[in-house]
Every structure is written in C-alpha cells, then in structure tokens.
Design an enzyme around this catalytic site. Structure first.
Site, PDB file in Angstrom:
ATOM      1  N   ASN A  22       0.872  -1.175   0.000  1.00 54.99           N
ATOM      2  CA  ASN A  22       0.000   0.000   0.000  1.00 54.99           C
ATOM      3  C   ASN A  22       0.909   1.225   0.000  1.00 54.99           C
ATOM      4  O   ASN A  22       1.450   1.591   1.041  1.00 54.99           O
ATOM      5  CB  ASN A  22      -0.896  -0.040   1.259  1.00 54.99           C
ATOM      6  CG  ASN A  22      -1.732   1.212   1.415  1.00 54.99           C
ATOM      7  OD1 ASN A  22      -1.812   2.036   0.505  1.00 54.99           O
ATOM      8  ND2 ASN A  22      -2.366   1.354   2.568  1.00 54.99           N
ATOM      9  N   LYS A  82       0.194   4.249  -0.357  1.00 58.71           N
ATOM     10  CA  LYS A  82      -0.441   5.459   0.197  1.00 58.71           C
ATOM     11  C   LYS A  82      -0.135   6.660  -0.704  1.00 58.71           C
ATOM     12  O   LYS A  82      -0.086   6.511  -1.916  1.00 58.71           O
ATOM     13  CB  LYS A  82       0.004   5.673   1.649  1.00 58.71           C
ATOM     14  CG  LYS A  82      -0.203   4.404   2.494  1.00 58.71           C
ATOM     15  CD  LYS A  82      -0.080   4.634   3.961  1.00 58.71           C
ATOM     16  CE  LYS A  82      -0.304   3.325   4.691  1.00 58.71           C
ATOM     17  NZ  LYS A  82      -0.294   3.450   6.141  1.00 58.71           N
ATOM     18  N   HIS A 132      -9.701   1.397   4.482  1.00 59.87           N
ATOM     19  CA  HIS A 132      -8.453   1.592   5.230  1.00 59.87           C
ATOM     20  C   HIS A 132      -8.706   2.563   6.386  1.00 59.87           C
ATOM     21  O   HIS A 132      -9.495   3.502   6.249  1.00 59.87           O
ATOM     22  CB  HIS A 132      -7.368   2.132   4.295  1.00 59.87           C
ATOM     23  CG  HIS A 132      -6.020   2.098   4.943  1.00 59.87           C
ATOM     24  ND1 HIS A 132      -5.612   3.071   5.826  1.00 59.87           N
ATOM     25  CD2 HIS A 132      -5.023   1.188   4.879  1.00 59.87           C
ATOM     26  CE1 HIS A 132      -4.397   2.749   6.267  1.00 59.87           C
ATOM     27  NE2 HIS A 132      -4.022   1.617   5.704  1.00 59.87           N
ATOM     28  N   GLU A 136      -7.119   4.957   7.491  1.00 59.87           N
ATOM     29  CA  GLU A 136      -6.888   6.379   7.180  1.00 59.87           C
ATOM     30  C   GLU A 136      -8.102   6.983   6.475  1.00 59.87           C
ATOM     31  O   GLU A 136      -8.428   8.145   6.662  1.00 59.87           O
ATOM     32  CB  GLU A 136      -5.603   6.514   6.347  1.00 59.87           C
ATOM     33  CG  GLU A 136      -4.371   6.287   7.227  1.00 59.87           C
ATOM     34  CD  GLU A 136      -3.192   5.636   6.526  1.00 59.87           C
ATOM     35  OE1 GLU A 136      -3.137   5.635   5.291  1.00 59.87           O
ATOM     36  OE2 GLU A 136      -2.317   5.108   7.255  1.00 59.87           O
ATOM     37  N   GLU A 147      -5.847  -4.690  10.422  1.00 60.37           N
ATOM     38  CA  GLU A 147      -4.809  -3.697  10.669  1.00 60.37           C
ATOM     39  C   GLU A 147      -5.120  -2.933  11.960  1.00 60.37           C
ATOM     40  O   GLU A 147      -5.942  -1.998  11.940  1.00 60.37           O
ATOM     41  CB  GLU A 147      -4.741  -2.702   9.518  1.00 60.37           C
ATOM     42  CG  GLU A 147      -4.441  -3.338   8.173  1.00 60.37           C
ATOM     43  CD  GLU A 147      -3.834  -2.333   7.205  1.00 60.37           C
ATOM     44  OE1 GLU A 147      -2.739  -2.615   6.698  1.00 60.37           O
ATOM     45  OE2 GLU A 147      -4.429  -1.273   6.964  1.00 60.37           O
ATOM     46  N   GLY A 177       2.162   2.420  10.768  1.00 57.83           N
ATOM     47  CA  GLY A 177       3.138   3.495  10.603  1.00 57.83           C
ATOM     48  C   GLY A 177       3.794   3.934  11.905  1.00 57.83           C
ATOM     49  O   GLY A 177       4.469   4.955  11.955  1.00 57.83           O
ATOM     50  N   SER A 214       2.980  -1.973  10.475  1.00 59.59           N
ATOM     51  CA  SER A 214       4.430  -2.059  10.725  1.00 59.59           C
ATOM     52  C   SER A 214       4.996  -3.453  10.465  1.00 59.59           C
ATOM     53  O   SER A 214       5.912  -3.900  11.149  1.00 59.59           O
ATOM     54  CB  SER A 214       4.766  -1.601  12.146  1.00 59.59           C
ATOM     55  OG  SER A 214       4.383  -0.242  12.329  1.00 59.59           O
TER      56      SER A 214
HETATM   57  P1  PGA Z   1       2.531   0.340   7.680  1.00 59.23           P
HETATM   58  O1  PGA Z   1       1.110   0.558   6.984  1.00 59.23           O
HETATM   59  O2  PGA Z   1       3.091  -0.934   7.152  1.00 59.23           O
HETATM   60  O3  PGA Z   1       3.352   1.555   7.289  1.00 59.23           O
HETATM   61  O4  PGA Z   1       2.293   0.282   9.152  1.00 59.23           O
HETATM   62  C1  PGA Z   1       0.223  -0.502   6.752  1.00 59.23           C
HETATM   63  C2  PGA Z   1      -1.061  -0.003   6.146  1.00 59.23           C
HETATM   64  O5  PGA Z   1      -1.531   1.082   6.565  1.00 59.23           O
HETATM   65  O6  PGA Z   1      -1.650  -0.639   5.254  1.00 59.23           O
END
Ligand code: PGA
Length: 255
Positions: free
Chosen positions: A10, A12, A96, A98, A168, A174, A214
């Site tokens: 992803n 982003k 997601h 976000e 998630e 992140g 992460s």
């Molecule tokens: P990350 O993000 O691996 O940077 O924690 C995962 C995601 O949001 O899909």
C-alpha cells in the site's frame, strides 16, 4: 486448507509515476513467473498506468487504494471501477483506517464499495481494525466484528471467494509498533470464526486474512507463521524494492 500467501504494498500518498515505475520494475524483476506468493502493488491513481506498464508480463498484480461506487458521472475527484479496470487493476483496498479516520468513511459506505467492486470484477481488500483507545477499553473484538460484518453485508458466499480481509490494528500502522504474532493470531482466528458463522467453514477456510501494521522483514516470519495469517498489507516497507522483496521472500519461506 492451504491458502496462497498474498503480499500487498500500500504505497499510500507516495511515489510519482516515474518513481512508481522504477519501484514496480524492481519488484517485477524479483517476482517469479510461477511465484508461490501472490504479489500486489497499490500505487496512487496518477501512477497506476505507468506501474501497470512496468509490471506487464510479470506475475505482479496491480491494486488501487480506493474507488467510488458509481459507474460514472458528476462525482468530482472520484475514480470509477471501469477506469481502474482499464489500466488492469485487479485489487482495491477499501475501508483503510486512514479513510475511515480522515474521510469519515462509514461501514455502510465501505459496504457499498465492496459490493460495487465485486459487481465490477475487482477484488476488495477490506481493512478492519481497532484504535489504541478501543484496544485499551477491550473493545477490539466488537469493533472488528462490526467492521467485518458491516463491510460484508449482502456479500454472497460465492463472492466472498473474491474478497481479502486485512486486519490492521490502527495503533500499529506506521508507528513501528507491531501486534505480537499471538495478538494478531487471536484476532485473525476470531475473524475466521465470524466468517464461518456468517457463511460456512469451507468459505471461511478459503478466505485470506492479511495482517497490516508495521510489518517488515524483521518481524514478518513470526507473523506469517501464525495459522490464520495469510500475508501482509504493507505500508512503509513497501516503498523500497529491497524491503518489499524481503517480505515476499519471507512469505515464500513461510509457505
Ligand atoms: P505500515 O502501513 O506498514 O506503514 O504500518 C500498513 C497499512 O496502513 O496498510
């Protein structure tokens, strides 16, 4: 039942079309034609076409990060399923955290997108997960249940075959904080149990449940060794060829 591991990047809001082309080309060289692991990259909209060209003829598949659940029309700023399919998108990340947080996406709206994707032959990657506050208040399983069943409302057993779930935990995205393999497995097993109840054991056993938050080369092997973890949705570690390919390798070794 053996489920094929899926490693999805992803990206982003990162990578210009030319940077995306370079990253995808590097991944394309690493992924074998008869790869045991399914590999997907999800760039931003402007980069989709260039990335699509970069992975042409490789086993890497293309995903998008969202779509709008209407065929076409006056929806300024939005993107249709047909547009995604025109550049050979196969997967679409939906719900997601976000998008839930910054764009106030509800389970109902996400459910519309899930159904619309399926009608338009795209595979949704439905993301669910609790915030830190919810985990500390011991609401994790309730939140996961509501998001899972809300997102899948009206999705048939046959269509579930084309859905991927991504668990998630929001507090792990992140932040460098990963759920321990045991914590993740507990929720993944719960999700599978809910799928068995809502559909049946066969449909549930076939459904892939990815972990995201992460995930990186140093923790992937332990996460992927868990019975109900079938791959990863990767943010930060998907932005470099080496770290992403190391994750593909971890999934190969876990298979
Ligand atoms: P990350 O993000 O691996 O940077 O924690 C995962 C995601 O949001 O899909």
């Amino acid at each position: 039942m053996s489920r094929r591991f899926l490693i999805a990047g992803n990206w982003k809001m990162n990578k210009t079309p030319s940077e995306g082309h370079e990253l995808a080309s590097g991944i394309g060289q690493f992924v074998k034609k008869d790869e045991s692991v399914e590999v997907v990259v999800c760039p931003t909209y402007p980069a989709l076409d260039r990335v699509s060209q970069a992975i042409e003829g490789t086993a890497v598949k293309l995903g998008a990060q969202n779509l709008y659940p209407k065929a076409s029309g006056a929806y300024t700023g939005e993107i249709s399923a047909e547009m995604l399919r025109a550049v050979f998108v196969k997967y679409v990340i939906l719900g997601h955290s976000e998008r839930r947080e910054y764009f106030a996406e509800s389970d109902d709206f996400i459910n519309d997108k899930v159904k619309f994707s399926l009608e338009n032959l795209l595979h949704p990657i439905l993301c669910i997960g609790e915030t830190l506050e919810q985990r500390e208040a011991e609401q994790t399983l309730d939140v996961v249940k509501k998001q899972l069943l809300g997102g899948l409302e009206g999705v048939s057993k046959a269509d579930l075959n084309n859905v991927v779930i991504a668990y998630e935990p929001v507090w792990a995205i992140g932040t460098g904080k990963t759920a321990t393999p045991e914590m993740a497995q507990e929720v993944h097993a719960f999700i599978r149990k809910l799928l068995t109840e809502a559909y049946d054991d066969n449909a549930s056993q076939k459904t892939r449940i990815l972990y995201g938050g992460s995930m990186k080369p140093s923790n992937a092997a332990d996460l992927l060794a868990q019975e109900d973890i079938d791959g990863g949705l990767i943010g930060g570690a998907s932005l470099e060829v080496n770290s992403f390919c190391d994750l593909v390798d971890a999934a190969r070794n876990a298979g």
